[in-house]
Design a protein around this motif. Sequence first.
Motif, PDB file in Angstrom:
ATOM      1  N   THR A 153     -10.084  11.519 -24.567  1.00  0.00           N
ATOM      2  CA  THR A 153      -9.455  12.369 -25.373  1.00  0.00           C
ATOM      3  C   THR A 153      -9.544  13.870 -24.972  1.00  0.00           C
ATOM      4  OG1 THR A 153      -8.509  10.639 -26.407  1.00  0.00           O
ATOM      5  CG2 THR A 153      -8.065  12.666 -27.501  1.00  0.00           C
ATOM      6  N   GLY A 154     -10.820  13.870 -25.051  1.00  0.00           N
ATOM      7  CA  GLY A 154     -11.457  15.495 -25.897  1.00  0.00           C
ATOM      8  C   GLY A 154     -11.826  15.919 -24.155  1.00  0.00           C
ATOM      9  N   ARG A 155     -11.764  15.339 -23.252  1.00  0.00           N
ATOM     10  CA  ARG A 155     -12.061  15.803 -21.887  1.00  0.00           C
ATOM     11  C   ARG A 155     -10.189  16.005 -22.100  1.00  0.00           C
ATOM     12  NH1 ARG A 155     -16.255  12.385 -20.771  1.00  0.00           N
ATOM     13  NH2 ARG A 155     -13.838  10.859 -20.432  1.00  0.00           N
ATOM     14  N   ILE A 171     -16.835  16.595 -35.370  1.00  0.00           N
ATOM     15  CA  ILE A 171     -16.541  17.149 -36.755  1.00  0.00           C
ATOM     16  C   ILE A 171     -14.986  16.128 -37.528  1.00  0.00           C
ATOM     17  CG2 ILE A 171     -14.862  19.073 -37.787  1.00  0.00           C
ATOM     18  CD1 ILE A 171     -16.369  21.033 -35.708  1.00  0.00           C
ATOM     19  N   VAL A 172     -14.022  16.157 -35.555  1.00  0.00           N
ATOM     20  CA  VAL A 172     -12.991  15.123 -36.834  1.00  0.00           C
ATOM     21  C   VAL A 172     -13.628  13.834 -37.457  1.00  0.00           C
ATOM     22  CG1 VAL A 172     -10.377  13.867 -35.815  1.00  0.00           C
ATOM     23  CG2 VAL A 172     -10.939  16.021 -35.089  1.00  0.00           C
ATOM     24  N   ALA A 232      -6.357  23.913 -31.710  1.00  0.00           N
ATOM     25  CA  ALA A 232      -5.690  23.337 -32.744  1.00  0.00           C
ATOM     26  C   ALA A 232      -4.810  22.385 -32.375  1.00  0.00           C
ATOM     27  CB  ALA A 232      -4.989  25.089 -33.814  1.00  0.00           C
ATOM     28  N   CYS A 233      -4.593  23.032 -30.899  1.00  0.00           N
ATOM     29  CA  CYS A 233      -3.373  21.700 -30.350  1.00  0.00           C
ATOM     30  C   CYS A 233      -4.174  20.151 -29.867  1.00  0.00           C
ATOM     31  CB  CYS A 233      -2.571  22.600 -29.944  1.00  0.00           C
ATOM     32  SG  CYS A 233      -1.051  23.461 -30.434  1.00  0.00           S
ATOM     33  N   ALA A 234      -5.257  20.245 -29.622  1.00  0.00           N
ATOM     34  CA  ALA A 234      -6.507  19.739 -29.564  1.00  0.00           C
ATOM     35  C   ALA A 234      -6.326  18.609 -30.919  1.00  0.00           C
ATOM     36  CB  ALA A 234      -7.733  20.035 -28.766  1.00  0.00           C
ATOM     37  N   VAL A 235      -6.837  19.117 -32.014  1.00  0.00           N
ATOM     38  CA  VAL A 235      -7.173  18.212 -32.855  1.00  0.00           C
ATOM     39  C   VAL A 235      -6.284  16.643 -33.224  1.00  0.00           C
ATOM     40  CG1 VAL A 235      -7.724  18.100 -35.697  1.00  0.00           C
ATOM     41  CG2 VAL A 235      -9.057  20.220 -33.773  1.00  0.00           C
ATOM     42  N   PRO A 236      -5.219  17.209 -33.397  1.00  0.00           N
ATOM     43  CA  PRO A 236      -4.214  15.492 -33.773  1.00  0.00           C
ATOM     44  C   PRO A 236      -4.684  14.666 -32.800  1.00  0.00           C
ATOM     45  CG  PRO A 236      -2.392  17.676 -32.919  1.00  0.00           C
ATOM     46  CD  PRO A 236      -4.019  17.885 -33.510  1.00  0.00           C
ATOM     47  N   SER A 237      -4.928  14.575 -31.573  1.00  0.00           N
ATOM     48  CA  SER A 237      -4.639  14.332 -30.436  1.00  0.00           C
ATOM     49  C   SER A 237      -6.242  13.063 -30.478  1.00  0.00           C
ATOM     50  CB  SER A 237      -4.514  14.294 -28.797  1.00  0.00           C
ATOM     51  OG  SER A 237      -5.885  15.578 -28.687  1.00  0.00           O
ATOM     52  N   LEU A 238      -7.199  14.082 -31.402  1.00  0.00           N
ATOM     53  CA  LEU A 238      -8.570  13.120 -31.496  1.00  0.00           C
ATOM     54  C   LEU A 238      -8.541  12.805 -33.138  1.00  0.00           C
ATOM     55  CD1 LEU A 238     -10.855  16.519 -30.783  1.00  0.00           C
ATOM     56  CD2 LEU A 238     -10.388  15.101 -29.467  1.00  0.00           C
ATOM     57  N   ALA A 303       0.567  24.553 -33.025  1.00  0.00           N
ATOM     58  CA  ALA A 303      -0.218  23.786 -33.877  1.00  0.00           C
ATOM     59  C   ALA A 303       0.535  23.006 -34.811  1.00  0.00           C
ATOM     60  CB  ALA A 303      -1.172  24.828 -34.743  1.00  0.00           C
ATOM     61  N   ARG A 304       1.415  23.335 -35.849  1.00  0.00           N
ATOM     62  CA  ARG A 304       1.751  22.483 -36.379  1.00  0.00           C
ATOM     63  C   ARG A 304       2.923  21.384 -35.820  1.00  0.00           C
ATOM     64  NH1 ARG A 304       1.289  23.534 -42.134  1.00  0.00           N
ATOM     65  NH2 ARG A 304       0.444  26.281 -42.669  1.00  0.00           N
ATOM     66  N   GLU A 305       3.034  22.553 -34.782  1.00  0.00           N
ATOM     67  CA  GLU A 305       4.349  20.781 -33.699  1.00  0.00           C
ATOM     68  C   GLU A 305       3.369  19.339 -33.547  1.00  0.00           C
ATOM     69  OE1 GLU A 305       6.466  24.727 -34.527  1.00  0.00           O
ATOM     70  OE2 GLU A 305       4.145  24.106 -34.098  1.00  0.00           O
ATOM     71  N   ALA A 306       2.471  20.548 -33.096  1.00  0.00           N
ATOM     72  CA  ALA A 306       0.858  19.350 -32.855  1.00  0.00           C
ATOM     73  C   ALA A 306       0.560  18.271 -33.052  1.00  0.00           C
ATOM     74  CB  ALA A 306      -0.253  20.514 -32.174  1.00  0.00           C
ATOM     75  N   PHE A 307       0.202  19.324 -34.473  1.00  0.00           N
ATOM     76  CA  PHE A 307       0.331  18.265 -35.243  1.00  0.00           C
ATOM     77  C   PHE A 307       0.923  16.796 -36.294  1.00  0.00           C
ATOM     78  CE2 PHE A 307      -3.557  20.425 -35.970  1.00  0.00           C
ATOM     79  CZ  PHE A 307      -3.928  19.663 -36.783  1.00  0.00           C
ATOM     80  N   ALA A 308       2.568  17.795 -36.528  1.00  0.00           N
ATOM     81  CA  ALA A 308       3.772  16.838 -36.824  1.00  0.00           C
ATOM     82  C   ALA A 308       4.160  15.788 -35.992  1.00  0.00           C
ATOM     83  CB  ALA A 308       4.871  18.103 -36.514  1.00  0.00           C
TER      84      ALA A 308
END
Length: 313
Positions: A153-155, A171-172, A232-238, A303-308
């Motif tokens: 997922t990180g890659r 961190i996550v 910022a957009c990677a964090v929710p997938s992690l 970013a907010r859209e990625a989290f949502a």
Amino acid sequence: MVGQEAGRHSGQRGDWYRSSGVRAGNRRMFQRDMEEGRVFFPPDLVPHLAHEAVRELPAARTRELTVRHLYQFLLSATQLETRIVNRGAEWIAGNRVGFEVPRPSRLDAYRIYCDEGYHSLYSLDLADQIAAATGIPIPDWDYGGFVARVKETGRAALPGEPVLAHLLQVIVFETLITAVLNEVPTNPAVVTAVRDVTRDHARDEGRHHRFFAGFFHTLWAHLEPSLRTRVACAVPSLIRACLVWDTAPVRSSLLLAGLDAPTADAVLRDVYGGSAETRRIREVSQATLRMCESAGALDVPGAREAFALHGIE
């Protein structure tokens, strides 16, 4: 200014020698004769126990499912801590993260490295004690698939940035795990040794959470503007990769309990997907979401859209 945020949130460094589990903790022992009538893991935290096909199993098989769920709880975290967290902690301690890390923060990272090794030791120790006392063996589960999923997922989220992707994974995970651990110690129906080990673990992880939340602020401040949106957009997938259930051990446990393969697969489909999974991810990820918001990571475009999109709001 470099690293001041991490230093400010890393806790009382001098107190580590008196309060960390590896320095001051006792070996937790399972006393079978004192634990009659208690459960090995809270039933409401074992989702498949509520499924109709599982409720029809004899009580002895249900007990085995609960014990094996405890094994999965103890050992899956151990795998992530030793194979992912400690690798990142060693990079921070060794000052190999792409910017200068102050020596006090590097020492904190080494302390975390020691903590995580000890968490792995006492988790396996407790699992072995319970296996010996109950006669329910620890299955030879391979958690490599779970670890590989997190790494992949990180890659995929940050191609070409392997160090940054791994640090974000650390961190996550370290800002999520405290919420998971806090679900067990306050339940008086759970055997004492399990509650004590989980409480010991949660206490250390609270300190780790503060360190890594602070480190994220420092890391964010050092990111090139072109990377901030990607991060910022990677964090929710992690977050999702860390929290989506590793169902391979669950399926194995259901088969060991006597369910046939089609029924076990139906239980997994009914229990470990859809709205229940999304709700759990949203609830457990709130502290990580607040960390991102306080650092300004949710202010970048998309970013907010990625989290949502991942159900994290």
